[in-house]
Design a protein around this motif. Sequence first.
Motif, PDB file in Angstrom:
ATOM      1  N   VAL A 152       0.917 -45.831  10.790  1.00  0.00           N
ATOM      2  CA  VAL A 152       0.851 -45.729   9.332  1.00  0.00           C
ATOM      3  C   VAL A 152       1.165 -44.285   8.931  1.00  0.00           C
ATOM      4  O   VAL A 152       0.849 -43.341   9.648  1.00  0.00           O
ATOM      5  CB  VAL A 152      -0.535 -46.160   8.782  1.00  0.00           C
ATOM      6  N   ASN A 153       1.781 -44.144   7.774  1.00  0.00           N
ATOM      7  CA  ASN A 153       2.292 -42.835   7.353  1.00  0.00           C
ATOM      8  C   ASN A 153       1.301 -42.147   6.419  1.00  0.00           C
ATOM      9  O   ASN A 153       1.031 -42.641   5.325  1.00  0.00           O
ATOM     10  CB  ASN A 153       3.633 -43.027   6.641  1.00  0.00           C
ATOM     11  N   SER A 154       0.794 -41.001   6.854  1.00  0.00           N
ATOM     12  CA  SER A 154      -0.130 -40.244   6.003  1.00  0.00           C
ATOM     13  C   SER A 154       0.497 -38.956   5.484  1.00  0.00           C
ATOM     14  O   SER A 154      -0.147 -38.197   4.751  1.00  0.00           O
ATOM     15  CB  SER A 154      -1.410 -39.910   6.786  1.00  0.00           C
ATOM     16  N   ALA A 155       1.738 -38.676   5.869  1.00  0.00           N
ATOM     17  CA  ALA A 155       2.369 -37.406   5.487  1.00  0.00           C
ATOM     18  C   ALA A 155       2.984 -37.516   4.104  1.00  0.00           C
ATOM     19  O   ALA A 155       3.583 -38.524   3.751  1.00  0.00           O
ATOM     20  CB  ALA A 155       3.448 -37.036   6.502  1.00  0.00           C
ATOM     21  N   ARG A 156       2.839 -36.463   3.353  1.00  0.00           N
ATOM     22  CA  ARG A 156       3.407 -36.433   2.005  1.00  0.00           C
ATOM     23  C   ARG A 156       3.714 -34.980   1.678  1.00  0.00           C
ATOM     24  O   ARG A 156       3.097 -34.060   2.222  1.00  0.00           O
ATOM     25  CB  ARG A 156       2.402 -36.996   0.993  1.00  0.00           C
ATOM     26  N   PRO A 157       4.663 -34.755   0.769  1.00  0.00           N
ATOM     27  CA  PRO A 157       4.927 -33.377   0.372  1.00  0.00           C
ATOM     28  C   PRO A 157       3.715 -32.787  -0.334  1.00  0.00           C
ATOM     29  O   PRO A 157       2.961 -33.501  -1.004  1.00  0.00           O
ATOM     30  CB  PRO A 157       6.106 -33.499  -0.602  1.00  0.00           C
ATOM     31  N   ASN A 158       3.507 -31.511  -0.146  1.00  0.00           N
ATOM     32  CA  ASN A 158       2.437 -30.793  -0.835  1.00  0.00           C
ATOM     33  C   ASN A 158       3.050 -29.576  -1.520  1.00  0.00           C
ATOM     34  O   ASN A 158       3.027 -28.472  -0.975  1.00  0.00           O
ATOM     35  CB  ASN A 158       1.369 -30.325   0.176  1.00  0.00           C
ATOM     36  N   PRO A 159       3.635 -29.773  -2.701  1.00  0.00           N
ATOM     37  CA  PRO A 159       4.309 -28.644  -3.342  1.00  0.00           C
ATOM     38  C   PRO A 159       3.377 -27.461  -3.624  1.00  0.00           C
ATOM     39  O   PRO A 159       3.825 -26.324  -3.702  1.00  0.00           O
ATOM     40  CB  PRO A 159       4.832 -29.238  -4.658  1.00  0.00           C
ATOM     41  N   ASN A 160       2.081 -27.729  -3.769  1.00  0.00           N
ATOM     42  CA  ASN A 160       1.138 -26.640  -3.958  1.00  0.00           C
ATOM     43  C   ASN A 160       0.927 -25.939  -2.607  1.00  0.00           C
ATOM     44  O   ASN A 160       0.471 -26.555  -1.649  1.00  0.00           O
ATOM     45  CB  ASN A 160      -0.194 -27.211  -4.468  1.00  0.00           C
ATOM     46  N   PRO A 161       1.246 -24.650  -2.514  1.00  0.00           N
ATOM     47  CA  PRO A 161       1.213 -23.980  -1.209  1.00  0.00           C
ATOM     48  C   PRO A 161      -0.177 -23.875  -0.598  1.00  0.00           C
ATOM     49  O   PRO A 161      -0.297 -23.596   0.588  1.00  0.00           O
ATOM     50  CB  PRO A 161       1.775 -22.586  -1.518  1.00  0.00           C
ATOM     51  N   TRP A 162      -1.239 -24.108  -1.392  1.00  0.00           N
ATOM     52  CA  TRP A 162      -2.587 -23.989  -0.838  1.00  0.00           C
ATOM     53  C   TRP A 162      -3.094 -25.308  -0.285  1.00  0.00           C
ATOM     54  O   TRP A 162      -4.213 -25.394   0.171  1.00  0.00           O
ATOM     55  CB  TRP A 162      -3.554 -23.455  -1.908  1.00  0.00           C
TER      56      TRP A 162
END
Length: 301
Positions: A152-162
């Motif tokens: 299952v895929n848990s990865a997602r972009p996190n545009p917020n660098p923190w």
Amino acid sequence: MRVLHFSDIHLGVPLGEVPWGDWPGKRLIGAAHLLMGRRRTFSRVKQKMVELDRFRVENAVDLILCTGDFTALGTDPELADARLAVHPLMAAPLGFIAIPGNHDVYMPDGVRDRRFERHFGDTLASDLADYKVDAHWPVIRLIGENAAVVAVNSARPNPNPWKASGRIPVSQLDALARALDDPRLRDRFVFVLTHYAPRLKDGSPDRYTHGLRNADEFLAVCRGIRRGAILFGHVHECYSVRLPDNPAPLFCAGSATQDFVEGFWCFDVNGTRAAARRGRWDGAHYALDEHDVYRWPDPGA
Ligand SMILES: [Fe+2]
Ligand SMILES: [Fe+2]
């Protein structure tokens, strides 16, 4: 059947090779972070991948599982280079299954351009496509007569660098729950894969800005694993942990290539029982911890 699980190789390319259009926002901060030190600790990734393939051949590994973070910044040149670096491992007789990490989908443009799929799409094939609810996910592979893999895929972009947190969509969790109860899987030894760590080495959740946001929900579904293991990466430390309310042990592969913490797991599945040994890097080669073998389920369980 022998299974090798590795993760987080973080193969970067020279910054001059990153296309100009790939440089907005967080990637600049990520690049600066790399420049400031992290890159030095991933200095010999390609050499180590050659050695990992030597380990695969010498130890007769049947199946390879990778839980993501192939790259540093999720750019096209990095993903292409990572694909080349892991390509020899794809000769494993029972195949190579890969899922993306947050660094492989670092910014929304990588998801929009389907970059991971373009470079690793052939590792995402599913034998039970009727369970697909979210693009490729969950990926389900039936391995021989007695084993299976559900990713299952848990990865997602996190545009917020923190933030570097993940989440498994509810639709995938529902599909995972149903798949674990499917007669085609129920009596097999099942490896459930995701990128983010549902628990740290001491059994506690990872911190809010770095962890799997719906780890409790994921672990509740994983109680449906009759015999199997939960595999992941993201935390760059190789460890295993048992939770009192979950019969399937958890294995974090850590990073196979980060200097001084290199690790991976090697599983021998024999019918309904398994043994796990940790892999280590001795400065020139990978080898197994032969004296520290973890076996489960307990006899009689
Ligand atoms: Fe990572
Ligand atoms: Fe990660």
